[in-house]
Design a protein around this motif. Structure first.
Motif, PDB file in Angstrom:
ATOM      1  N   ASP A  40       0.855  -1.199   0.000  1.00  0.00           N
ATOM      2  CA  ASP A  40       0.000   0.000   0.000  1.00  0.00           C
ATOM      3  C   ASP A  40       0.875   1.228   0.000  1.00  0.00           C
ATOM      4  O   ASP A  40       2.005   1.194   0.495  1.00  0.00           O
ATOM      5  CB  ASP A  40      -0.879   0.009   1.263  1.00  0.00           C
ATOM      6  N   ARG A 115     -14.553   4.586   4.231  1.00  0.00           N
ATOM      7  CA  ARG A 115     -13.322   4.663   3.455  1.00  0.00           C
ATOM      8  C   ARG A 115     -13.371   5.761   2.408  1.00  0.00           C
ATOM      9  O   ARG A 115     -12.496   5.807   1.530  1.00  0.00           O
ATOM     10  CB  ARG A 115     -13.104   3.304   2.796  1.00  0.00           C
ATOM     11  N   HIS A 149     -11.096  -0.301  -5.868  1.00  0.00           N
ATOM     12  CA  HIS A 149     -11.365  -1.736  -5.680  1.00  0.00           C
ATOM     13  C   HIS A 149     -12.444  -2.072  -6.679  1.00  0.00           C
ATOM     14  O   HIS A 149     -13.551  -1.536  -6.574  1.00  0.00           O
ATOM     15  CB  HIS A 149     -11.836  -1.999  -4.262  1.00  0.00           C
ATOM     16  N   TYR A 195     -13.554  -7.053  -2.516  1.00  0.00           N
ATOM     17  CA  TYR A 195     -14.052  -8.136  -1.659  1.00  0.00           C
ATOM     18  C   TYR A 195     -15.509  -8.492  -1.982  1.00  0.00           C
ATOM     19  O   TYR A 195     -15.910  -9.641  -1.881  1.00  0.00           O
ATOM     20  CB  TYR A 195     -14.045  -7.679  -0.197  1.00  0.00           C
ATOM     21  N   ASP A 227      -8.073  -8.349  -3.960  1.00  0.00           N
ATOM     22  CA  ASP A 227      -7.867  -7.656  -2.695  1.00  0.00           C
ATOM     23  C   ASP A 227      -7.420  -8.719  -1.688  1.00  0.00           C
ATOM     24  O   ASP A 227      -7.649  -9.915  -1.879  1.00  0.00           O
ATOM     25  CB  ASP A 227      -9.130  -6.930  -2.219  1.00  0.00           C
TER      26      ASP A 227
HETATM   27  C1  BGC Z   1      -7.604  -3.280   1.398  1.00  0.00           C
HETATM   28  C2  BGC Z   1      -6.794  -2.887   0.180  1.00  0.00           C
HETATM   29  C3  BGC Z   1      -5.333  -3.006   0.494  1.00  0.00           C
HETATM   30  C4  BGC Z   1      -5.025  -4.423   0.958  1.00  0.00           C
HETATM   31  C5  BGC Z   1      -3.588  -4.641   1.298  1.00  0.00           C
HETATM   32  C6  BGC Z   1      -7.193  -4.621   1.974  1.00  0.00           C
HETATM   33  O1  BGC Z   1      -7.803  -4.855   3.212  1.00  0.00           O
HETATM   34  O2  BGC Z   1      -8.975  -3.320   1.059  1.00  0.00           O
HETATM   35  O3  BGC Z   1      -7.107  -1.581  -0.213  1.00  0.00           O
HETATM   36  O4  BGC Z   1      -4.570  -2.648  -0.617  1.00  0.00           O
HETATM   37  O5  BGC Z   1      -5.804  -4.706   2.114  1.00  0.00           O
HETATM   38  O6  BGC Z   1      -3.251  -3.987   2.472  1.00  0.00           O
END
Ligand code: BGC
Length: 753
Positions: A40, A115, A149, A195, A227
């Motif tokens: 991230d 978010r 996402h 997700y 994801d």
């Molecule tokens: C998040 C993503 C993130 C991934 C890796 C997930 O829980 O939805 O946005 O890139 O985790 O940390």
């Protein structure tokens, strides 16, 4: 472009293994394929040194924390966003990261989504333009983006199971539009599937989404990554078009893929293709690693400050109390002035290299003026009369009060939604008391999601929306307060008068793992405008310390591009920047359409008295709507209104553009209505047949008119089968069927497939 590694020597087991992570952040090596690091994202690099987790709990290596998307979007400045992308790429390279997991481009459907701070806007055109710039900047450094996402992930509540139940038009016109635009214009190296389920099917297992739309329609040739933990059935996911499951499953899902191929349940060619795509991505990353890049953390902090200042929105400025002048005595009030909130919680959380403290930055610019500080409130929502009394006392004694209000970190984050959009009651009580003793009060708002601002707007003459501004936000706020930078940010979300006015008020966040997007196309300003609802601040709103006039709007079109030009003049006494917005409307549309929709925008920097002829390029395709009867985009024929202005509710000039539309020929069937047939240029013989066979009472000139019935309108909705049925002609239906079969069938419709 590097050639794709030859995988012919790899076993099925090795190819399957390439499709899932070695651990939380790394892919596997196999044969000629080297491992890659993904992390991230999106507003800074979160490279965890030791412990790994997706929630931002374990500490990561220091990196510049740029403004999160909620702030960055408010710049409406694609060049600035591109520069942030470049800087993020350089830091990724320094920290050994090959793919940075961003940008987040989901549409802000409801202000309560926890978010929303990671997303740009309620509008898909704005989101698409900013996302394209971010991806282009990042990837220019040899680091891959991950567009996320994908798709219709617009709430945190039950996000890992919930189905987003969305009709085709809003799905295409609102929720997929920015994804399509960025895939086509910036070619992100990866796309991250979400997700949630979409209309019942998990994104990771959704063949329509991952293959039919993303690859076949939009031409995506990169890697689809899940994801983190979004794969429930790896075999189904690979068959649907998933290339890389993250993180790994300790080899269990690789074994399931191998077993499915051996059992004849999964086409081995699909596994080969997924492995080839992962290998091609690894090759690109490897090629980039051969040319090291460096960066200067101090220069990136300076960039973060420049960017943050561009993201601040001046919501109101009665009596021009801003900018402040050096030498004034200032009472700075509020916990956030000393302990700034500058990013949101969860997987995007960055370990900032340094953090500007607003209070210290205000002191630095205040010159000889005395600056006193009082906390005013605690962020745990308990009322502290002593803190409040101190704040009121210093406010009364100063020339001006600057009050920082907002939400605490624990109130908004990835992983859960908010229940309301309220500022803590204690903060509003404090503001009421401060304004009572100090009319010259400026409010600085710190938050990730939209707040109900009607009470603040009624109390404070000046309001700065500082959203979340990243690690240099403190300096940027001071720059704006003292006029070192003239504010030019614009809202990317409407601020409603009440939560009850919001489009998804009764449907959010859904129940029993389903959320019905019942408001359809009417998201954000599209909804408030259609319902003519009053709003506190409209989409696109933002003031300046100067003023601008608009004149001479022209519009021309050529080769699928539309050029809108308008002259903008700085009519005030300071240099400033205007964000010129272009909306279109089609009041006579044959389909439901919002009253106006953003189609383009541009920024112009002007010295006092200067003018610029500003050009905004629109794509003809952006006028299209998604026609569900033929499953494709259609640009309607005829006149469109083209409006330019300073916000969605501050339209300064309007002109008209006539567009030659796309042909839409619907096949004639027994179920076609008389009205549809009358609009079909090929239907001459059919109309003659109907004239001969229509029952007398149903002809437009029959006795119905005498009864006050508009027969033409009434019969227009009658299907052909009913017309011949009423005619009592025993052969009518057969003759009609033969006649329909003899006509050219028009386009294939989804129902025919
Ligand atoms: C998040 C993503 C993130 C991934 C890796 C997930 O829980 O939805 O946005 O890139 O985790 O940390």
């Amino acid at each position: 472009m590097e050639p794709t590694p030859d995988l012919t020597g790899l076993s099925l087991e090795q190819k399957a293994a390439l499709g899932s992570g070695a651990d939380f952040w790394t892919t596997k090596a196999a044969g000629p394929v080297a491992p890659m690091v993904l992390t991230d994202g999106p507003h800074g690099v979160r490279k965890q040194a030791e412990a790994s987790d997706p929630l931002g709990l374990a500490v990561s290596l220091p990196a510049t924390c740029f403004p999160p998307a909620v702030g960055l979007g408010q710049s409406w400045d694609v060049e600035l966003v591109r520069r942030v992308g470049v800087a993020l790429g350089q830091e990724s390279r320094t920290l050994g990261v090959d793919v940075l997991l961003g940008p987040g481009i989901n549409i802000k459907r409801d202000p309560r989504c926890g978010r929303n701070f990671e997303y740009y806007s309620e509008d898909p055109i704005l989101t698409g333009a900013l996302g394209t710039a971010w991806v282009a900047g990042l990837q220019s450094t040899g680091v891959g983006a991950s567009l996320k996402h994908f798709a219709a992930n617009n709430a945190e509540h039950d996000r890992m199971r919930s189905s987003s139940d969305v009709d085709p038009r809003p799905l295409r016109e609102i929720y997929l539009r920015a994804f399509a635009h960025i895939v086509r214009t910036a070619a992100p190296w990866t796309v991250m599937c979400s997700y949630n389920r979409i209309n019942g099917v998990h994104a990771a297992e959704n063949h329509w989404l991952l293959t039919a739309v993303l690859r076949d329609e939009w031409g995506f040739d990169g890697v689809v990554v899940s994801d983190w933990g979004a794969v429930t059935d790896r075999v189904a996911a690979v068959a649907a078009g998933l290339d890389l499951e993250m993180p790994g499953s300790g080899g269990a899902s690789d074994a399931a893929v191998v077993a499915a191929v051996r059992a004849g349940d999964l086409d081995p060619a699909v596994v080969d293709r997924a492995a080839e795509r992962v290998a091609a991505l690894a090759k690109k990353a490897e090629a980039a690693r051969r040319h090291p890049v460096g960066h200067d953390p101090a220069a990136h902090h300076a960039l973060a400050r420049e960017v943050a200042a561009r993201c601040v929105v001046l919501l109101q400025n009665d009596n021009a109390i801003l900018p402040l002048s050096a030498g004034q005595s200032i009472a700075v009030i509020g916990e956030f002035a000393e302990n700034p909130r500058y990013q949101g919680g969860g997987s995007s959380r960055v370990n900032a290299t340094q953090v500007d403290i607003p209070l210290a930055e205000i002191r630095a610019l205040a010159g000889q003026g005395a600056v006193r500080f009082a906390r005013g409130f605690t962020t745990d929502d308990t009322t502290d009369e002593t803190l409040r009394a101190e704040a009121v006392e210093i406010a009364a004694a100063a020339d001006t009060a600057v009050v920082f209000l907002g939400l605490a970190a624990r109130q908004e984050s990835e992983g859960f939604d908010r229940d309301d959009i309220e500022l803590p009651a204690g903060q509003l009580e404090l503001l009421t008391e401060v304004v009572r003793v100090q009319p010259a009060t400026v409010v600085v708002l710190v938050h990730g999601g939209v707040l109900r601002l009607a009470p603040v707007a009624g109390l404070a003459p000046a309001i700065l929306d500082a959203a979340l501004l990243g690690q240099a936000g403190g300096g940027a706020i001071a720059d704006i307060l003292f006029g070192k930078v003239t504010p030019s940010g614009r809202l990317t979300e409407t601020v409603p008068v009440r939560i009850q006015d919001t489009p998804a008020y009764v449907a959010f966040p859904g129940e029993n793992s389903h959320v019905r997007y019942g408001e359809g196309l009417y998201v954000g300003y599209r909804w408030y405008d259609a319902r003519e609802l009053e709003v506190t601040y409209p989409f696109g709103h933002g003031l300046s310390y100067t003023t601008f006039a608009y004149s001479d709007l022209t519009v021309t079109s050529a080769d699928d591009m539309i050029t809108v030009q308008v002259t903008v003049t700085n009519t005030g006494s300071r240099a400033g920047r205007e964000v010129v917005q272009c909306y279109t409307a089609k009041p006579d549309s044959s389909v439901t359409r919002p009253p106006r929709e953003l189609k383009g925008f541009a920024v112009t920097d002007l010295e006092p008295g200067m003018s610029e002829r500003v050009s905004i390029m629109l794509r003809r395709d952006d006028l299209a709507y998604w026609e569900t009867r033929v499953d494709r985009w259609i640009v309607e024929d005829g006149d469109y209104q083209v409006c330019v202005g300073a916000s969605s509710r501050d339209i300064r000039l309007t002109t008209q553009l006539t567009v030659a539309g796309d042909p839409l020929r619907l096949p004639i069937t027994l179920d076609s209505t008389l009205g549809e047939v009358m609009n079909n240029p090929d239907a001459g013989p059919l109309l003659e047949f109907l004239a001969r066979n229509a029952p007398p009472g149903l002809s437009p000139d029959s006795g119905g008119a005498a009864l006050g019935i508009d027969m033409a309108r009434m019969v227009a909705s009658f299907p052909l089968r009913l017309m011949v049925g009423f005619s009592q002609n025993p052969d009518g239906r057969t003759e009609l069927e033969q006649l329909i079969a003899s006509l050219d069938g028009g386009e294939e419709t989804p129902a025919d497939r």
